[in-house]
Design an enzyme around this catalytic site. Structure first.
Site, PDB file in Angstrom:
ATOM      1  N   ASP A  41      -5.221  -2.156  -7.561  1.00  0.00           N
ATOM      2  CA  ASP A  41      -4.923  -3.580  -7.711  1.00  0.00           C
ATOM      3  C   ASP A  41      -5.948  -4.248  -8.622  1.00  0.00           C
ATOM      4  O   ASP A  41      -7.124  -3.865  -8.626  1.00  0.00           O
ATOM      5  CB  ASP A  41      -4.935  -4.242  -6.321  1.00  0.00           C
ATOM      6  CG  ASP A  41      -4.274  -5.620  -6.341  1.00  0.00           C
ATOM      7  OD1 ASP A  41      -3.587  -5.946  -7.335  1.00  0.00           O
ATOM      8  OD2 ASP A  41      -4.459  -6.378  -5.376  1.00  0.00           O
ATOM      9  N   ASN A  92       7.763  -4.574  -6.810  1.00  0.00           N
ATOM     10  CA  ASN A  92       7.300  -4.916  -8.168  1.00  0.00           C
ATOM     11  C   ASN A  92       8.430  -5.224  -9.149  1.00  0.00           C
ATOM     12  O   ASN A  92       8.192  -5.772 -10.232  1.00  0.00           O
ATOM     13  CB  ASN A  92       6.398  -3.806  -8.744  1.00  0.00           C
ATOM     14  CG  ASN A  92       4.996  -3.804  -8.161  1.00  0.00           C
ATOM     15  OD1 ASN A  92       4.353  -2.761  -8.053  1.00  0.00           O
ATOM     16  ND2 ASN A  92       4.497  -4.977  -7.775  1.00  0.00           N
TER      17      ASN A  92
HETATM   18  C1  FPP Z   1      -1.529  -3.862  -9.670  1.00  0.00           C
HETATM   19  O1  FPP Z   1      -2.325  -4.779 -10.387  1.00  0.00           O
HETATM   20  C2  FPP Z   1      -1.119  -2.775 -10.539  1.00  0.00           C
HETATM   21  C3  FPP Z   1       0.175  -2.391 -10.789  1.00  0.00           C
HETATM   22  C4  FPP Z   1       1.329  -3.043 -10.163  1.00  0.00           C
HETATM   23  C5  FPP Z   1       0.490  -1.313 -11.740  1.00  0.00           C
HETATM   24  C6  FPP Z   1      -0.350  -0.072 -11.621  1.00  0.00           C
HETATM   25  C7  FPP Z   1      -0.201   0.681 -12.867  1.00  0.00           C
HETATM   26  C8  FPP Z   1      -1.185   1.307 -13.529  1.00  0.00           C
HETATM   27  C9  FPP Z   1      -2.573   1.442 -13.034  1.00  0.00           C
HETATM   28  C10 FPP Z   1      -0.871   1.885 -14.857  1.00  0.00           C
HETATM   29  C11 FPP Z   1      -0.582   3.313 -15.002  1.00  0.00           C
HETATM   30  C12 FPP Z   1      -0.436   4.119 -13.779  1.00  0.00           C
HETATM   31  C13 FPP Z   1      -0.103   5.416 -13.799  1.00  0.00           C
HETATM   32  C14 FPP Z   1      -0.094   6.209 -12.544  1.00  0.00           C
HETATM   33  C15 FPP Z   1       0.258   6.102 -15.015  1.00  0.00           C
HETATM   34  P1  FPP Z   1      -1.771  -6.268 -10.566  1.00  0.00           P
HETATM   35  O2  FPP Z   1      -1.001  -6.307 -11.841  1.00  0.00           O
HETATM   36  O3  FPP Z   1      -1.027  -6.671  -9.352  1.00  0.00           O
HETATM   37  O4  FPP Z   1      -3.117  -7.056 -10.714  1.00  0.00           O
HETATM   38  P2  FPP Z   1      -3.397  -8.560 -10.239  1.00  0.00           P
HETATM   39  O5  FPP Z   1      -3.339  -8.573  -8.738  1.00  0.00           O
HETATM   40  O6  FPP Z   1      -4.767  -8.805 -10.756  1.00  0.00           O
HETATM   41  O7  FPP Z   1      -2.355  -9.417 -10.889  1.00  0.00           O
END
Ligand code: FPP
Length: 259
Positions: free
Chosen positions: A31, A79
């Site tokens: 996250d 998501n």
């Molecule tokens: C949460 O951060 C992250 C995600 C929903 C996406 C996770 C994806 C990756 C790390 C990229 C690639 C992964 C792989 C396995 C290839 P957020 O966007 O909710 O962050 P925030 O809470 O700060 O908005």
């Protein structure tokens, strides 16, 4: 001894975890990509790109330490509600990662599998998933499971459906449904129970990740944003885990007696 230690990011020393008592299954809620991007004045998708680089670093360190199963929450069932362009960019990123990392994973003995309902992904992404799973299917050093379009409740429901599909007589003998049976039908039966669950980004919740598998997991919450998470961050979490007393419902005295 000093050679076995690492200098922490903020100056503190992070020990090399002991080989004994390593968590067998580490699960990570990655996250903070969006906040990382905002902090740097970049679009959210750049945070996800940097998040993918952090996935590389964390995977390499888990493999080096000898962790058997690493499971990452990349995309939850919820998501899909994100803005269309962000969802599209994430799908593109998954495709790129699968295509560009496949050979290196195979070379390093890492078996990649995707857990989740993949039917909603594009044909192209589904094919890339299958190709990567196939290309790494012989690997046995570490299991890397990426949970995509995954939710813990979805997993339990699909396990019940799968069990009934395979053994229709169960409906007439509900008493024969037990934890072992359902466990075999979960989306990632190879990984078993989670020992250590890590969540970055400062939130303290599980967000519908591996609900069944985390029944006795040690929960590690860190304010670090996912793109800032390094191999050293993983070592810090593992060292913390090794200092925990896992009682599985027993008393502290019972645990000491059993050694
Ligand atoms: C949460 O951060 C992250 C995600 C929903 C996406 C996770 C994806 C990756 C790390 C990229 C690639 C992964 C792989 C396995 C290839 P957020 O966007 O909710 O962050 P925030 O809470 O700060 O908005």
């Amino acid at each position: 001894m000093d050679g076995q230690r690492f200098l922490g990011k903020k100056g503190e020393r992070v020990s090399e975890p002991e080989n004994r008592g390593l968590p067998s299954h580490v699960a990570v809620i990655m996250d903070g990509n969006g906040r990382w991007a905002k902090r740097c004045g970049l679009p959210r998708v750049e945070g996800h790109r940097r998040g993918a680089a952090a996935v590389d670093a964390c995977t390499a360190e888990a493999r080096r330490l000898g962790i058997r199963h690493l499971t990452l929450f990349a995309f939850s069932s919820e998501n899909w509600h994100r803005p269309e362009d962000e969802v599209g960019a994430l799908m593109k990123l998954f495709l790129t990662v699968l295509r560009t990392k496949r050979d290196r994973m195979a070379k390093n003995g890492i078996r990649l599998r995707i857990a989740g309902d993949r039917t909603r992904f594009s044909r192209e992404l589904q094919d890339a998933i299958l190709e990567t799973e196939e290309a790494t299917s012989h690997c046995s050093a570490m299991d890397l499971t990426v949970c995509a379009n995954y939710g813990g409740r979805w997993d339990i429901v699909q396990a019940v459906r799968s069990a009934l599909r395979e053994e229709p007589l169960l409906a007439r003998h509900p008493e024969s449904v037990d934890e072992e049976l359902l466990g075999r039908h979960l989306a990632l039966p190879w990984a078993g129970n989670v020992d250590l669950m890590i969540r970055t980004g400062g939130e303290s919740r599980i967000s519908n990740f591996l609900l069944w598998q985390s029944a006795y997991a040690e929960l590690y919450f860190t304010p670090e944003l996912w793109p800032d998470f390094t191999g050293e961050s993983l070592r810090r979490a593992v060292v913390w885990f090794q200092g925990r007393e896992r009682r599985f419902g027993r008393t502290s005295e019972q645990v000491s007696e059993r050694g």
